[in-house]
Design a protein around this motif. Structure first.
Motif, PDB file in Angstrom:
ATOM      1  N   LEU A   1      -7.227  -1.687  -1.484  1.00  0.00           N
ATOM      2  CA  LEU A   1      -5.940  -2.374  -1.362  1.00  0.00           C
ATOM      3  C   LEU A   1      -5.189  -2.384  -2.699  1.00  0.00           C
ATOM      4  CD1 LEU A   1      -4.225  -4.370   0.655  1.00  0.00           C
ATOM      5  CD2 LEU A   1      -4.982  -6.023  -1.040  1.00  0.00           C
ATOM      6  N   LEU A   2      -5.891  -2.695  -3.782  1.00  0.00           N
ATOM      7  CA  LEU A   2      -5.245  -2.715  -5.098  1.00  0.00           C
ATOM      8  C   LEU A   2      -4.654  -1.350  -5.439  1.00  0.00           C
ATOM      9  CD1 LEU A   2      -7.832  -4.772  -7.245  1.00  0.00           C
ATOM     10  CD2 LEU A   2      -5.765  -5.600  -6.111  1.00  0.00           C
ATOM     11  N   LEU A   3      -5.406  -0.300  -5.164  1.00  0.00           N
ATOM     12  CA  LEU A   3      -4.918   1.053  -5.466  1.00  0.00           C
ATOM     13  C   LEU A   3      -3.752   1.445  -4.560  1.00  0.00           C
ATOM     14  CD1 LEU A   3      -8.318   2.873  -6.023  1.00  0.00           C
ATOM     15  CD2 LEU A   3      -6.610   2.316  -7.771  1.00  0.00           C
ATOM     16  N   GLU A   4      -3.885   1.163  -3.270  1.00  0.00           N
ATOM     17  CA  GLU A   4      -2.825   1.547  -2.330  1.00  0.00           C
ATOM     18  C   GLU A   4      -1.514   0.825  -2.619  1.00  0.00           C
ATOM     19  OE1 GLU A   4      -4.460   0.722   1.529  1.00  0.00           O
ATOM     20  OE2 GLU A   4      -5.666   2.561   1.544  1.00  0.00           O
ATOM     21  N   ARG A   5      -1.589  -0.427  -3.018  1.00  0.00           N
ATOM     22  CA  ARG A   5      -0.380  -1.219  -3.246  1.00  0.00           C
ATOM     23  C   ARG A   5       0.109  -1.172  -4.683  1.00  0.00           C
ATOM     24  NH1 ARG A   5      -0.464  -5.038   1.169  1.00  0.00           N
ATOM     25  NH2 ARG A   5      -1.113  -3.738   2.907  1.00  0.00           N
ATOM     26  N   GLY A   6      -0.705  -0.603  -5.572  1.00  0.00           N
ATOM     27  CA  GLY A   6      -0.307  -0.567  -6.978  1.00  0.00           C
ATOM     28  C   GLY A   6      -0.369  -1.925  -7.637  1.00  0.00           C
ATOM     29  N   PHE A   7      -1.291  -2.786  -7.181  1.00  0.00           N
ATOM     30  CA  PHE A   7      -1.466  -4.100  -7.781  1.00  0.00           C
ATOM     31  C   PHE A   7      -2.355  -3.978  -9.011  1.00  0.00           C
ATOM     32  CE2 PHE A   7      -1.086  -6.267  -3.352  1.00  0.00           C
ATOM     33  CZ  PHE A   7       0.291  -6.154  -3.403  1.00  0.00           C
TER      34      PHE A   7
ATOM     35  N   THR B   1      10.765  11.677  -3.471  1.00  0.00           N
ATOM     36  CA  THR B   1       9.528  12.413  -3.223  1.00  0.00           C
ATOM     37  C   THR B   1       8.372  11.543  -3.689  1.00  0.00           C
ATOM     38  OG1 THR B   1      10.648  14.508  -3.661  1.00  0.00           O
ATOM     39  CG2 THR B   1       8.255  14.536  -3.732  1.00  0.00           C
ATOM     40  N   ILE B   2       7.378  11.396  -2.828  1.00  0.00           N
ATOM     41  CA  ILE B   2       6.184  10.631  -3.185  1.00  0.00           C
ATOM     42  C   ILE B   2       4.979  11.518  -2.898  1.00  0.00           C
ATOM     43  CG2 ILE B   2       4.775   8.589  -2.709  1.00  0.00           C
ATOM     44  CD1 ILE B   2       7.409   7.258  -1.728  1.00  0.00           C
ATOM     45  N   SER B   3       4.206  11.746  -3.926  1.00  0.00           N
ATOM     46  CA  SER B   3       3.007  12.561  -3.793  1.00  0.00           C
ATOM     47  C   SER B   3       1.802  11.682  -4.081  1.00  0.00           C
ATOM     48  CB  SER B   3       3.085  13.729  -4.796  1.00  0.00           C
ATOM     49  OG  SER B   3       1.913  14.487  -4.753  1.00  0.00           O
ATOM     50  N   GLU B   4       0.987  11.473  -3.073  1.00  0.00           N
ATOM     51  CA  GLU B   4      -0.201  10.653  -3.280  1.00  0.00           C
ATOM     52  C   GLU B   4      -1.210  11.442  -4.111  1.00  0.00           C
ATOM     53  OE1 GLU B   4      -0.163   7.928   0.739  1.00  0.00           O
ATOM     54  OE2 GLU B   4      -1.264   9.807   0.794  1.00  0.00           O
ATOM     55  N   ASP B   5      -1.847  10.759  -5.024  1.00  0.00           N
ATOM     56  CA  ASP B   5      -2.783  11.387  -5.942  1.00  0.00           C
ATOM     57  C   ASP B   5      -4.124  11.642  -5.248  1.00  0.00           C
ATOM     58  OD1 ASP B   5      -4.670  11.938  -7.972  1.00  0.00           O
ATOM     59  OD2 ASP B   5      -3.531  10.775  -9.419  1.00  0.00           O
ATOM     60  N   PRO B   6      -4.587  12.889  -5.230  1.00  0.00           N
ATOM     61  CA  PRO B   6      -5.869  13.183  -4.587  1.00  0.00           C
ATOM     62  C   PRO B   6      -7.052  12.479  -5.251  1.00  0.00           C
ATOM     63  CG  PRO B   6      -4.988  15.164  -5.640  1.00  0.00           C
ATOM     64  CD  PRO B   6      -3.949  14.098  -5.753  1.00  0.00           C
ATOM     65  N   GLU B   7      -6.863  11.986  -6.468  1.00  0.00           N
ATOM     66  CA  GLU B   7      -7.926  11.250  -7.151  1.00  0.00           C
ATOM     67  C   GLU B   7      -8.061   9.824  -6.627  1.00  0.00           C
ATOM     68  OE1 GLU B   7     -10.137  12.078  -9.674  1.00  0.00           O
ATOM     69  OE2 GLU B   7      -9.531  14.153  -9.384  1.00  0.00           O
ATOM     70  N   PHE B   8      -6.998   9.284  -6.006  1.00  0.00           N
ATOM     71  CA  PHE B   8      -7.012   7.894  -5.582  1.00  0.00           C
ATOM     72  C   PHE B   8      -6.899   7.699  -4.081  1.00  0.00           C
ATOM     73  CE2 PHE B   8      -5.632   7.384 -10.025  1.00  0.00           C
ATOM     74  CZ  PHE B   8      -6.592   6.481 -10.440  1.00  0.00           C
ATOM     75  N   THR B   9      -6.763   8.781  -3.330  1.00  0.00           N
ATOM     76  CA  THR B   9      -6.585   8.669  -1.884  1.00  0.00           C
ATOM     77  C   THR B   9      -7.485   9.685  -1.197  1.00  0.00           C
ATOM     78  OG1 THR B   9      -4.280   8.096  -2.283  1.00  0.00           O
ATOM     79  CG2 THR B   9      -4.851   8.688  -0.042  1.00  0.00           C
ATOM     80  N   ASP B  10      -8.129   9.257  -0.116  1.00  0.00           N
ATOM     81  CA  ASP B  10      -9.021  10.169   0.605  1.00  0.00           C
ATOM     82  C   ASP B  10      -8.272  11.358   1.204  1.00  0.00           C
ATOM     83  OD1 ASP B  10     -11.354   8.748   0.070  1.00  0.00           O
ATOM     84  OD2 ASP B  10     -11.110   7.467   1.819  1.00  0.00           O
TER      85      ASP B  10
END
Length: 167
Positions: free
Chosen positions: A21-27, A126-135
């Motif tokens: 949750l912290l990673l997904e929301r940027g908290f 443009t939003i690119s999810e980081d492969p290091e932080f997202t499955d």
């Protein structure tokens, strides 16, 4: 990196849920162990309710974060990026979501944005999810206009594209 972070909590699926949750929301986590977004504190009870854990799990997770120098560095410097995705229906924008075979392949963003530019389509965000932080990282592009069929086909035919969705 995501896997390395999750390994530090491998004995606790509840703590892994907090980390996700912290990673997904940027908290981030401040020096007092409080979860914050910018300078605004997010109550641990709210976080716990969101992911279905006890608030003490949030407390213990932030304690671990502050005790680990690598985790501390990550979670004290992470920040949230405003997204137009949720506003797209309200603002009459189009969201293109792209799932790729190998998110670490070079040139993905360049090829997709180049395809849109070749068809004279302006990109708002443009939003690119980081492969290091997202499955399963995705590339999101928000445009002012609906995408014509030939543009969708051109993007779908790019060798790295596994799946596209229009919202």
């Amino acid at each position: 990196m995501f896997d390395e972070i999750m390994e530090k909590f491998e004995g606790s699926p509840s703590q892994q849920a907090v980390i996700r949750l912290l990673l997904e929301r940027g908290f981030s986590v401040n020096d007092d162990g409080r979860v914050v977004s910018g300078g605004i504190e997010i109550p641990n009870t709210g976080i716990a309710r969101e992911i279905g854990v006890d608030r003490r799990v949030v407390d213990s997770t932030t304690d671990v974060i502050l005790e680990d120098p690598e985790l501390r560095r990550i979670f004290q410097n992470i920040s949230q990026v405003p997204s137009l995705m949720d506003l797209a229906p309200v603002l009459d924008l189009t969201v293109l979501s792209i799932e790729v075979g190998d998110a670490e392949q070079k040139g993905i963003v360049a090829q997709v944005t180049g395809t849109l530019a070749d068809h004279d389509i302006s990109i708002r965000q443009t939003i690119s999810e980081d492969p290091e932080f997202t499955d399963e990282p995705r590339l999101y592009l928000i445009t002012d206009e609906e995408l014509p069929g030939d543009v969708i086909t051109a993007i779908r035919d790019l060798e790295f594209v596994r799946k596209i969705e229009i919202q």
